[in-house]
Motif scaffolding. Structure first.
Motif, short mmCIF file in Angstrom:
data_model
loop_
_atom_site.label_atom_id
_atom_site.label_comp_id
_atom_site.label_asym_id
_atom_site.label_seq_id
_atom_site.Cartn_x
_atom_site.Cartn_y
_atom_site.Cartn_z
N VAL A 93 47.63 41.54 37.82
CA VAL A 93 47.18 40.47 38.72
C VAL A 93 45.91 40.91 39.46
O VAL A 93 44.93 40.17 39.56
CB VAL A 93 48.28 40.08 39.72
N ALA A 94 45.94 42.16 39.95
CA ALA A 94 44.79 42.64 40.73
C ALA A 94 43.54 42.72 39.86
O ALA A 94 42.45 42.30 40.28
CB ALA A 94 45.10 44.02 41.31
N LEU A 95 43.69 43.23 38.63
CA LEU A 95 42.51 43.35 37.75
C LEU A 95 41.93 41.97 37.44
O LEU A 95 40.72 41.78 37.42
CB LEU A 95 42.88 44.06 36.45
N LEU A 96 42.82 41.00 37.20
CA LEU A 96 42.33 39.66 36.89
C LEU A 96 41.63 39.05 38.09
O LEU A 96 40.61 38.37 37.95
CB LEU A 96 43.49 38.78 36.42
N CYS A 97 42.18 39.26 39.29
CA CYS A 97 41.53 38.74 40.50
C CYS A 97 40.15 39.38 40.67
O CYS A 97 39.16 38.69 40.93
CB CYS A 97 42.37 39.03 41.74
N ASN A 98 40.08 40.72 40.49
CA ASN A 98 38.80 41.41 40.58
C ASN A 98 37.81 40.83 39.58
O ASN A 98 36.63 40.61 39.90
CB ASN A 98 38.95 42.91 40.28
N LEU A 99 38.28 40.60 38.38
CA LEU A 99 37.42 40.07 37.33
C LEU A 99 36.86 38.71 37.72
O LEU A 99 35.67 38.43 37.58
CB LEU A 99 38.21 39.97 36.02
N LEU A 100 37.75 37.84 38.25
CA LEU A 100 37.32 36.49 38.64
C LEU A 100 36.24 36.56 39.72
O LEU A 100 35.24 35.85 39.66
CB LEU A 100 38.52 35.69 39.15
N PHE A 144 48.00 37.14 45.80
CA PHE A 144 47.82 38.49 46.33
C PHE A 144 49.13 39.23 46.53
O PHE A 144 49.24 40.41 46.27
CB PHE A 144 47.03 38.44 47.65
N GLN A 145 50.15 38.51 47.02
CA GLN A 145 51.42 39.19 47.29
C GLN A 145 52.02 39.74 46.00
O GLN A 145 52.80 40.70 46.03
CB GLN A 145 52.38 38.26 48.03
N ALA A 146 51.65 39.17 44.85
CA ALA A 146 52.14 39.68 43.57
C ALA A 146 51.53 41.04 43.23
O ALA A 146 52.03 41.75 42.37
CB ALA A 146 51.84 38.68 42.45
N GLN A 147 50.43 41.39 43.92
CA GLN A 147 49.78 42.67 43.63
C GLN A 147 50.53 43.86 44.24
O GLN A 147 50.70 44.87 43.59
CB GLN A 147 48.34 42.67 44.18
N VAL A 148 50.92 43.73 45.50
CA VAL A 148 51.50 44.88 46.20
C VAL A 148 52.88 44.58 46.77
O VAL A 148 53.82 45.35 46.57
CB VAL A 148 50.56 45.33 47.36
N PHE A 149 53.00 43.44 47.45
CA PHE A 149 54.25 43.16 48.16
C PHE A 149 55.45 43.08 47.21
O PHE A 149 56.51 43.64 47.50
CB PHE A 149 54.12 41.87 48.98
N ALA A 202 54.59 37.34 36.48
CA ALA A 202 54.16 37.07 35.10
C ALA A 202 53.42 35.75 35.04
O ALA A 202 52.39 35.63 34.35
CB ALA A 202 55.37 37.06 34.16
N LEU A 203 53.91 34.78 35.80
CA LEU A 203 53.26 33.47 35.83
C LEU A 203 51.82 33.60 36.36
O LEU A 203 50.88 33.02 35.82
CB LEU A 203 54.08 32.52 36.71
N TRP A 204 51.67 34.41 37.40
CA TRP A 204 50.32 34.62 37.95
C TRP A 204 49.41 35.27 36.91
O TRP A 204 48.24 34.90 36.79
CB TRP A 204 50.37 35.49 39.21
N VAL A 205 49.95 36.24 36.18
CA VAL A 205 49.14 36.88 35.14
C VAL A 205 48.64 35.84 34.16
O VAL A 205 47.45 35.78 33.83
CB VAL A 205 49.94 37.99 34.41
N VAL A 206 49.55 34.97 33.72
CA VAL A 206 49.17 33.95 32.73
C VAL A 206 48.14 32.99 33.33
O VAL A 206 47.09 32.72 32.73
CB VAL A 206 50.42 33.19 32.24
N LEU A 207 48.44 32.49 34.54
CA LEU A 207 47.54 31.52 35.17
C LEU A 207 46.14 32.11 35.38
O LEU A 207 45.12 31.50 35.07
CB LEU A 207 48.11 31.08 36.53
N LEU A 208 46.10 33.33 35.91
CA LEU A 208 44.81 33.95 36.20
C LEU A 208 44.05 34.26 34.92
O LEU A 208 42.83 34.12 34.86
CB LEU A 208 45.01 35.24 37.02
N ALA A 209 44.80 34.64 33.86
CA ALA A 209 44.14 34.92 32.59
C ALA A 209 43.51 33.64 32.05
O ALA A 209 42.37 33.66 31.56
CB ALA A 209 45.14 35.50 31.58
#
Lengths: 345, 292, 269
Positions: free
Chosen positions: C160-167, C215-220, C243-250
């Motif tokens: 999730v964090a890598l995808l957010c950084n990428l975006l 964001f909370q999916a990254q650490v919390f 997992a849903l966030w990973v898919v959505l962000l991807a």
């Protein structure tokens, strides 16, 4: 002549750098070891430059040219040896030295990237303490000489390389320094821009009496501008003197290039004192010779065999439609010196 | 020297012109600094959107710490015996001091870049102290974010904190914030000076900067005896805001040092600033311009 | 190019990122010392916060201290201060060269980020060891199964964090002024991910809001798993949300990327 403009004696600069490792775990290994290597970029360079001279400072990449210039300008402190510029030690008296020199690097602008060109000039004027009337006068003069008018109000990042170079030259000369260092001022420029820069340098030297030290790889710059050249390689001076003498000393030959009337390809008779050099050449335009005409050169040493004698001998032996006497180009001379590594004239 | 001109080189003489040798006036360092700074400001204000963006970035960065401290105190009511108003004042003093450091002196952060890219050469070719040129190299709009947030929080915190505001305490507050800024600037200058030998001091500076930002809002007592001493004498965080804040809040009795120490930052600030500057000048002798 | 060759190329890019992250000795040492100092300081702060208090919001002192340690370590890995290589390459106009490579630009950037993240692992291991040594950390709740859940959740959190950084980095295609946006992103991510302070302590409205953000999916989430705060059903749901966030962000990254590519192709890099 009085005090020379530049006096360098036994100038040495050494650099110490950590050794970069390669291979597996290189990063980790370089964390724990502390290997350093010392290289000598400039190794005992001595020379003087008189006021008003225009000197070409030449050498292949990595020869120590830039390092020398950086010591002369006060950017680097020499490891040993002495250097004086206009009676001052540049690195000790850096600020006063800076007011007395102009420096232009072809590779890197010293102008303010995000501001209009004119702003850079005003900043330079303020930083060097040039008063307003003098600034206006200087700007007027350089605008005319270098044709800056069209892009004075363009931000520097929007200038072409040639325009930027003219801007950099102006910024370096605005406060009228008696000494100008030019490091590769024509690199990457087109023929017209190069010619304009050369003309400006020549005029600055002739009219203002500005001493110029020119570093360049473009030997046309040298042939057009410099009477004296300093050749440096591996941190040492290989030659210091007249450009013409340099030619005579290192490549003592001249070529008589002739275009033969007939395309016969038999062996040629070389008159005494000459040798035949057959390289692919084409006939000059306007001689009436066909493209397939055979062009050959007779190489001779003008000190041994006078040029008219060679011309007479060759034309007596062969039927020619065109002839030309050429000196080897400077590039060949310099290449010859670097490859033979001959030390000191 | 001009009269020797003609004879030196045999270039065809163009139309008669007078040699160009103007008389140059002396330029004071302060004036030179201002000339360069004004140019940098002009650039920043020409790119308004970047100015706003970066300032907002700084506000967000400092604001996230503020939010964290706010949530913490919302749940726990006090930290190390200090209540909300007291911690808020400490936070605001630290942030204002940070702005005093970053607005005029923030450009120390580009030193790695200048040295490694060879742009430091350019500073050495000008008749102005390279140190002053470094400080005026570019203006960091983020510092305006630090300043605005700092002032806003300070005004609010001043009302929440149990301080009896008199002209004397207000003057002390202002002086002490300036001194705190000088402490931070002095430390960063000293770290910058290492750039001449290490080539990369960026991590070090960011680490110190974030340590100041993230651990500045707590009364030093929370770090224990060793921690307090380390954050006073190794990394002089205490002088930036904590010590003077104890004086304002009447909490000097919790200090490990004599109560007078609460006023020491007024002297320590200028002293560290000067020491940092000297370190920079001293180390700059080791500058080896990169090849090329 | 075969997919095996592409994997080889990506691994090479990742390894290069590791190497360049470890290239300058002083930087490596400073980064290691920095995370160790931070761990000690957050432990001191949280122990002081809990002085004389047993439990707040259902969280006891040792848990809060251990959470703060792991939060500091996660931030160190996931939210590095340096900018993404993508933004730098767009700025320097080298993006055209990257586009010519046989491996896609997005995989290149991700491989680089994974490499940089991997380079942070040794110092984080040191930080964890230090925290164990000073009694600020304990083993994850739930034994081997709990550890497995934590590893899975951490992997998803990193994704999730890598995808957010990428975006965020891809905004470089639209504006050259990414610096401010990156700072805002970093600040928001740090706070909203729960790296600074767990969502447990936040007022209800704030926690409610943050739970709807990635964001909370990254650490919390990984840290909640670590401390056994999530029971069987909640645990599964939390992992599913990650997992849903990973898919959505991807998917979002894919969309933004195709727009960016269009922009580069049409308007030039």
């Amino acid at each position: 002549m009085g005090q020379p403009m530049i006096r360098a004696e036994g100038l040495v600069k050494e650099f110490t750098r950590p050794v970069r490792r390669t291979g597996p775990l290189a990063g980790l290994r370089s964390l724990v070891t502390r290997e350093r290597v010392t290289t000598r970029a400039v190794d005992g360079v001595s020379f003087t430059v008189e006021r008003g001279e225009l000197v070409g400072y030449l050498g292949p990449n990595g020869a120590g040219k830039s390092t020398t210039i950086k010591m002369l300008t006060g950017v680097l402190v020499p490891t040993s040896g002495t250097v004086e510029v206009d009676g001052r030690v540049p690195w000790k008296d850096r600020t006063r030295n800076a007011r007395g020199i102009g420096v232009v690097f072809g590779q890197r602008t010293q102008l303010w990237h995000d501001l209009p060109l004119r702003d850079s000039f005003e900043l330079v004027a303020k930083l060097y303490g040039l008063d307003r009337p003098d600034y206006e006068r200087a700007l007027g003069r350089f605008t005319e000489l270098l044709d800056l008018g069209e892009f004075l109000d363009t931000p520097v990042r929007g200038l072409s390389l040639g325009q930027r170079m003219r801007g950099d030259l102006t910024a370096a000369m605005l406060y009228g320094p008696p000494l100008l260092y030019l490091d590769e001022p024509t690199v990457g420029l087109d023929v017209v821009a190069k010619a304009r820069i050369r003309e400006f340098v020549a005029e600055t030297n002739a009219v203002d009496g500005t001493t110029v030290v020119l570093t360049t790889h473009d030997l046309v710059d040298v042939e057009r501008l410099c009477r004296r050249v300093l050749l440096i390689d591996h941190g040492e001076v290989l030659y210091d003197g007249d450009l013409a003498a340099l030619r005579r000393r290192y490549v003592p030959y001249r070529d008589l290039v002739v275009t033969l009337a007939r395309e016969d390809d038999g062996p040629l008779v070389a008159p005494p004192g000459t040798t035949v050099v057959e390289e692919p050449r084409t006939a000059r335009a306007g001689t009436g010779a066909s493209d397939a005409a055979r062009v050959v050169a007779f190489r001779f040493d003008p000190a041994q065999t006078p040029t008219p004698a060679v011309v007479a001998a060759v034309t007596a032996e062969h039927e020619v439609v065109d002839l030309d006497v050429t000196d080897p180009d400077l590039e060949a001379v310099i290449a010859e010196i670097y490859s033979s590594g001959r030390v000191r004239a | 020297m001009a009269d020797e001109a003609g004879e030196a080189v045999g270039v065809a003489a163009p139309a008669v012109r007078a040699p160009w040798r103007p008389q140059l006036q002396e330029v004071s360092p302060l004036r030179a600094w201002w000339v360069l700074m004004a140019a940098s400001l002009k650039v920043v204000f020409a790119y308004r959107s970047n100015l706003v963006n970066t300032a907002l970035g700084s506000v967000a960065l400092q604001g996230s710490q503020l939010l964290f401290v706010g949530v913490l105190l919302h749940r726990f009511e006090e930290v190390g015996g200090w209540g909300f108003g007291e911690v808020a004042l400490l936070f605001a003093m630290r942030l204002c001091a940070h702005a005093v450091c970053t607005v005029p002196f923030g450009q120390h952060s580009v030193i790695d870049f200048l040295i490694n890219e060879g742009d430091y050469d350019r500073l050495l070719l000008r008749p102005v102290s390279p140190f002053l040129q470094l400080l005026a190299w570019r203006f960091n709009p983020g510092s305006l974010g630090d300043l605005s947030l700092g002032v806003v929080v300070l005004v609010v915190a001043a009302q929440l904190a149990p301080v009896d505001w008199t002209p004397g305490t207000v003057v002390f507050l202002v002086l002490t914030i300036v001194a705190g800024g000088l402490v931070e600037a002095g430390v960063q200058f000293a770290l910058s000076s290492l750039s001449f030998r290490l080539r990369a001091t960026w991590s070090l500076k960011v680490t110190v900067d974030t340590t100041f930002a993230d651990f500045g809002p707590y009364p030093l007592g929370v770090f224990g005896t060793v921690g307090s001493l380390a954050l006073t004498f190794v990394l002089p965080l205490a002088f930036i805001a904590y010590l003077p804040a104890t004086a304002l809040l009447g909490r000097t009795d919790e200090l490990l040092l004599p109560a007078r120490a609460a006023y020491s930052s007024l002297a320590v600030g200028p002293l560290l600033f000067w020491a940092g500057y000297r370190a920079f000048v001293h180390q700059s002798r080791h500058y080896d311009s990169p090849a090329g | 190019m075969t997919s095996a060759a592409q994997v080889v190329a990506l691994v090479a890019i990742g390894r290069q990122a590791v190497r360049s992250a470890l290239a300058v000795r002083s930087e490596v040492l400073v980064s290691a010392v920095a995370v160790l100092v931070r761990v000690v300081l957050v432990v001191l702060v949280w122990r002081a916060v809990y002085a004389g208090v047993d439990e707040v919001s259902g969280v006891d002192g040792p848990t809060a201290v251990a959470y703060a340690v792991l939060g500091a370590v996660f931030t160190n890995v996931l939210n590095p201060f340096w900018r993404s290589s993508l933004e730098m390459r767009v700025r320097q106009g080298r993006i055209a060269v990257d586009l010519l490579r046989p491996v896609g630009l997005v995989p290149q950037t991700l491989a680089q980020q994974v490499g940089t993240t991997a380079a942070a692992v040794p110092r984080c291991v040191l930080a964890v060891l230090l925290a164990l040594a000073i009694g600020a950390l304990r083993a994850p709740a739930g034994g081997a199964l709990g550890l497995l859940a934590f590893v899975v959740s951490t992997a998803l959190g990193i994704a999730v964090a890598l995808l957010c950084n990428l975006l965020v980095a891809m905004t470089a295609f639209w504006t050259l002024e990414v610096g401010g946006a990156l700072m805002v992103y970093r600040a928001v991510a740090q706070f909203a991910s729960g790296a600074l302070i767990p969502l447990w302590f936040m007022p209800g409205w704030l926690r409610g809001t943050l739970e709807h953000l990635p964001f909370q999916a990254q650490v919390f989430t990984p840290l909640s798993v670590y401390f056994g705060a999530l029971g069987g059903g909640d645990l599964a749901a939390a992992l599913a949300v990650q997992a849903l966030w990973v898919v959505l962000l991807a998917l979002l990254a894919q969309l933004v990327w195709s727009r960016a590519l269009h922009r580069v192709v049409v308007q030039g890099g």
